[in-house]
Write a protein that holds these residues in place. Structure first.
Motif, short mmCIF file in Angstrom:
data_model
loop_
_atom_site.label_atom_id
_atom_site.label_comp_id
_atom_site.label_asym_id
_atom_site.label_seq_id
_atom_site.Cartn_x
_atom_site.Cartn_y
_atom_site.Cartn_z
N GLY A 228 0.79 -1.23 0.00
CA GLY A 228 0.00 0.00 0.00
C GLY A 228 0.82 1.27 0.00
O GLY A 228 0.30 2.33 -0.32
N GLN A 244 -3.75 2.84 -6.60
CA GLN A 244 -4.50 3.60 -5.60
C GLN A 244 -4.53 2.76 -4.33
O GLN A 244 -4.82 1.56 -4.36
N SER A 245 -4.24 3.40 -3.21
CA SER A 245 -4.18 2.68 -1.93
C SER A 245 -5.52 2.80 -1.20
O SER A 245 -6.05 3.91 -1.05
N PRO A 247 -8.04 1.20 2.17
CA PRO A 247 -8.15 0.31 3.33
C PRO A 247 -8.95 -0.93 2.93
O PRO A 247 -9.98 -0.81 2.25
N ASP A 288 -12.74 -0.30 1.32
CA ASP A 288 -13.43 0.97 1.50
C ASP A 288 -13.19 1.79 0.23
O ASP A 288 -12.11 1.72 -0.37
N TYR A 290 -12.73 4.92 -0.63
CA TYR A 290 -11.82 6.05 -0.81
C TYR A 290 -10.37 5.64 -0.64
O TYR A 290 -10.05 4.61 -0.04
N ASN A 291 -9.47 6.46 -1.15
CA ASN A 291 -8.04 6.26 -0.92
C ASN A 291 -7.76 6.47 0.55
O ASN A 291 -8.29 7.40 1.17
N GLY A 292 -6.92 5.63 1.12
CA GLY A 292 -6.62 5.80 2.54
C GLY A 292 -5.38 5.03 2.95
O GLY A 292 -5.10 3.95 2.42
N TYR A 293 -4.67 5.62 3.87
CA TYR A 293 -3.47 5.00 4.44
C TYR A 293 -3.64 4.77 5.94
O TYR A 293 -2.68 4.52 6.65
N GLY A 294 -4.86 4.88 6.43
CA GLY A 294 -5.09 4.93 7.88
C GLY A 294 -5.17 3.58 8.57
O GLY A 294 -5.35 3.53 9.78
N GLN A 295 -5.06 2.47 7.82
CA GLN A 295 -5.19 1.12 8.40
C GLN A 295 -6.46 0.98 9.24
O GLN A 295 -6.49 0.30 10.27
N ARG A 296 -7.51 1.67 8.81
CA ARG A 296 -8.82 1.46 9.41
C ARG A 296 -9.86 1.87 8.38
O ARG A 296 -9.58 2.68 7.48
N ALA A 298 -14.50 1.92 7.58
CA ALA A 298 -15.78 2.28 8.18
C ALA A 298 -16.59 1.04 8.55
O ALA A 298 -16.50 0.00 7.90
N ILE A 328 -3.62 -1.71 4.25
CA ILE A 328 -3.66 -0.79 3.12
C ILE A 328 -3.23 -1.55 1.87
O ILE A 328 -2.09 -2.01 1.77
N THR B 73 -5.42 11.55 3.71
CA THR B 73 -5.60 10.10 3.56
C THR B 73 -5.00 9.30 4.71
O THR B 73 -5.20 8.09 4.78
N ARG B 74 -4.26 9.96 5.60
CA ARG B 74 -3.75 9.25 6.79
C ARG B 74 -4.74 9.30 7.94
O ARG B 74 -5.00 8.31 8.61
N TYR B 76 -7.96 10.75 7.59
CA TYR B 76 -9.30 10.83 7.03
C TYR B 76 -10.00 12.14 7.42
O TYR B 76 -11.21 12.27 7.26
#
Lengths: 405, 103
Positions: A228, A244-245, A247, A288, A290-296, A298, A328, B73-74, B76
């Motif tokens: 990711g 694209q990354s 979750p 999910d 959307y793009n996200g790097y948060g490792q969480r 919804a 990710i 994106t980290r 949200y």
């Protein structure tokens, strides 16, 4: 009064300080990175090698996937690389002398609509032509493989049949990483944790090293195996990836008696389920949006996949969710990996596995090692180069790979 | 669950929206003049930053109109919601714009 904790078992690998330079540096200490280093040593005699991991070994997607291993992909290029992986999985426990509980309990891919049935039977035919053990089962046959599967016609999306690959299965992902890490350590390969790559050292258009949080490390060749976070590294190195990354969430239930003897995947209601050796029901679904790097992600995604799981397995109605998490994943435009050279000389990339990289761990490592050691793609990853997005020769596994992406 | 504020309808749950990926990627002005490399850039290559990202959302079960969001994106966290051009080029162009930027 609490008892003293047991003594820590022997460490399986060391924690060396980085050398000033290595013949090859692998960026990313997940499953694919470890496998790459393993085959660099085993197949190409390269042991002056470091695996750089920004966190701890196998703490990313290698610890977060749902451990499913199968090779029933539609297209020839995909079938070849995934089936090669499955054959390596079949020999790795003995080769690495480590029982990581690879259990070939089979996978059912359910069909719920006439179009699912057409897709599935076509895929079975393609798999058989590629020497892969695929079968088409009617609903009653599917229920014999997995008795808790609800094949009643009186549900919203009845099961019209399923493909079955008996040699598919699951493995304990952490133990796979530990098995590779122990073997690497024994061969003298450096596994360097808490070492984040922050830049690339170049000589003209050639990479000659990496900047890290533990100093500059020289390298003959560099392999990016960062799932990711591949786009972030590529940008540092001065090029772009069509990635694209997102979750991708998964979940586990509390521990239950064995009730689920196989792996069940459903495109249409969109859930996949197996039961781990310890007893948790392990489930995953789609990313999910959307793009996200948060490792969480919804919770509505979890709610949706639980609804799907309940329709397929009414017996799960009283099961308790224990935890959810996300990794990710690096999603490519054609849902196929990108393995090969980059615009920077001596810099190679293995990414784009998206939601399904764990199953390919050994073959991804094998072909990435070949590409890094020889400068040329292996026959198996030749169709998966970056140039396919320019030539248009995509390996389009969207909707063809037995799971919706 | 994100709470996104539609410029026309107000705050709504993420489940009311459809995601549209990177914002401000215009259709090529003269498609027939593009090389294969340029077509690949337009079709397949999008920014993918870890940090602020200008992206499109459509209020698909509401007013069905598209708008733009800058979101980290980290974390949200929603940093900006707007229509039309980016309100601040420093947060709107988060990716590597040196390659393949057609704007």
């Amino acid at each position: 009064m609490a008892d003293l904790p047991p003594a820590h078992p022997t460490w399986l690998w060391g924690n060396p300080d980085p050398r000033p330079s290595y013949d090859a540096v692998v960026v990313g200490g997940g499953g694919h990175g470890l496998a790459t280093a393993y085959y660099l040593a085993r197949n190409h005699g390269l042991t002056n090698v470091a695996v750089l991991e920004k966190g701890w070994l196998a703490g990313g997607n290698m610890a977060r996937n749902t451990t499913i291993i199968r090779s029933n992909y539609l297209w020839d290029a995909s079938a070849a690389i995934y089936e090669f992986a499955l054959r390596l999985w079949e020999q790795l426990p003995e080769e690495l002398d480590y029982d990581f509980l690879f259990s070939q309990r089979g996978v059912l891919n359910l069909a719920h609509t006439p179009q699912d049935v057409r897709e599935a039977t076509r895929r079975v035919n393609a798999n058989q032509l590629n020497g892969i053990d695929a079968q088409w089962l009617d609903p009653d046959e599917a229920a014999k493989v997995c008795p808790i599967l609800n094949v009643s016609p009186h549900v919203r999306y009845p099961v019209l049949g399923a493909t079955f690959q008996p040699r598919a299965g699951i493995a304990k992902h952490d133990h796979v990483a530990w098995a590779f890490a122990r073997a690497l350590d024994a061969m003298g390969v450096h596994l360097i944790q808490n070492c984040e790559v922050t830049g690339f050292v170049k000589d003209g258009d050639r990479v000659v090293g990496v900047e890290t949080t533990r100093g500059r490390i020289g390298a003959g060749v560099v392999g990016l195996v960062a799932a990711g976070h591949s786009s972030v590294l590529a940008r540092m190195a001065g090029f772009r990836l069509p990635i694209q990354s997102h979750p991708l969430q998964a979940l586990a239930s509390e521990l239950y008696e064995p009730v689920h003897p196989t792996v069940v995947m459903s495109n249409h209601v969109h859930v996949y389920v197996s039961q781990a050796h310890k007893g948790e029901l392990v489930m995953g679904a789609g990313v999910d949006a959307y793009n996200g790097y948060g490792q969480r992600g919804a919770f509505h995604i979890i709610e949706h996949q639980m609804a799907a799981a309940l329709e397929l397995f009414p017996i799960f109605g009283r099961a308790h969710l224990l935890r959810t998490w996300a990794g990710i994943v690096d999603v490519s435009p054609d849902a196929s990996p990108i393995i090969g050279p980059t615009p920077v000389r001596n810099l190679y990339v293995n990414c784009g596995w998206g939601t399904g990289g764990f199953k390919a761990t050994p073959s991804a490592g094998w072909v990435m090692a070949h590409t890094m050691a020889t400068g040329e793609p292996h026959e198996l990853n030749r169709p998966f180069g970056l140039e396919r997005f320019i030539t248009g020769a995509l390996v389009d596994e969207h909707g063809a790979a037995a799971v919706a992406h | 669950m994100l709470l996104l504020t539609c410029p026309w309808c107000g705050p709504r749950d993420e489940t009311e929206y459809r995601y549209g990926g990177q914002a401000h990627v215009p259709h090529p002005e003269d498609p027939s003049a593009l090389s294969d490399e340029e077509w690949a850039e337009y079709l397949f290559f999008r920014d993918n930053p870890s940090g602020p990202f200008a992206e499109r959302w459509c209020h698909s079960v509401g007013c069905r109109r598209w708008f733009n969001v800058v979101r980290d994106t980290r974390t949200y966290e929603i940093l900006a919601v707007y229509t039309g051009a980016a309100p601040d080029s420093s947060i709107g162009r988060s990716g590597d714009s040196s390659i393949g930027a057609h704007a």
